[in-house]
Design an enzyme around this catalytic site. Structure first.
Site, PDB file in Angstrom:
ATOM      1  N   CYS A  94      -6.073-106.947  15.497  1.00  0.00           N
ATOM      2  CA  CYS A  94      -7.410-107.195  16.474  1.00  0.00           C
ATOM      3  C   CYS A  94      -7.257-109.056  16.516  1.00  0.00           C
ATOM      4  O   CYS A  94      -7.148-109.360  15.603  1.00  0.00           O
ATOM      5  CB  CYS A  94      -8.321-106.643  15.583  1.00  0.00           C
ATOM      6  N   HIS A 136      -9.722 -97.973  19.319  1.00  0.00           N
ATOM      7  CA  HIS A 136      -9.898 -99.339  18.763  1.00  0.00           C
ATOM      8  C   HIS A 136     -11.019-100.108  19.598  1.00  0.00           C
ATOM      9  O   HIS A 136     -11.836-100.545  18.712  1.00  0.00           O
ATOM     10  CB  HIS A 136      -8.490 -99.810  18.457  1.00  0.00           C
ATOM     11  N   GLU A 137     -10.435-100.449  20.884  1.00  0.00           N
ATOM     12  CA  GLU A 137     -11.379-100.886  21.556  1.00  0.00           C
ATOM     13  C   GLU A 137     -12.739-100.501  22.155  1.00  0.00           C
ATOM     14  O   GLU A 137     -13.823-100.848  21.998  1.00  0.00           O
ATOM     15  CB  GLU A 137     -10.900-101.654  23.300  1.00  0.00           C
TER      16      GLU A 137
END
Length: 187
Positions: A94, A136-137
């Site tokens: 990330c 994830h986002e």
């Protein structure tokens, strides 16, 4: 377009829940452009608006490989409609937790509804890296980080490492990079 600073763990703003945009207008498109430029500069393959301190439900990503033409994607107000029971594991990283990578298990396939850059309502079925990156986002939009999917011990170690690094980077503190292993790939 402008490159904006990316917030890093342990910044508490990363835990904020983002608000819907409702309509993709010129202001949202300008935000998307800044996010894309910031993501490319980092470099990364996905970025949520909260990572640059804007608590809006906006995501940009580009999964094209270095030898391919850029293929930017824009998502406003994304929502997961369906997930598969089957899971897949990817090593994730990330931009807000630099140079830290761990394997995360997520649903292998998802169906997502969102507004595109032109304010058109779209729906896609995603699998593989696209499904992982979207999840994830989208976690960022809920104030979650990929380390929240790890064991408590791994999560606490990561938080401790970045909290210590942030204290060392505070004004007047000696500059020293966190001791984190490097990998070649990640989100």
């Amino acid at each position: 377009m402008a490159i904006r600073p990316i917030l890093c763990l342990p910044d508490p703003r990363l835990r904020a829940v983002s608000e819907k945009v409702g309509v993709v207008d010129d202001a949202v498109r300008a935000l998307m452009d800044d996010m894309l430029e910031t993501m490319y500069d980092a470099p990364g393959i996905g970025l949520a608006a909260i990572q640059i301190g804007v608590a809006r439900r906006v995501i940009v990503m580009d999964l094209a490989r270095k030898d391919e033409e850029p293929a930017p994607r824009f998502f406003a107000d994304p929502e997961i409609l369906e997930t598969s029971e089957e899971e897949s594991v990817y090593e994730e990283g990330c931009l807000s937790i630099p140079e830290y990578y761990e394997e995360v298990s997520r649903p292998a396939k998802i169906r997502v509804r969102y507004l595109d850059r032109d304010n058109k309502r779209c729906e896609i079925e995603a699998e593989g890296l696209l499904a992982t990156c979207l999840q994830h986002e989208m976690d960022h939009l809920e104030g979650k980080l990929f380390i929240d999917h790890l064991s408590r011990l791994k999560r606490e170690r990561a938080i401790k490492k970045f909290t210590k690094a942030a204290r060392q980077d505070a004004p007047g503190a000696p500059r020293r990079a966190p001791e984190i292993r490097e990998k070649q790939s990640g989100l």
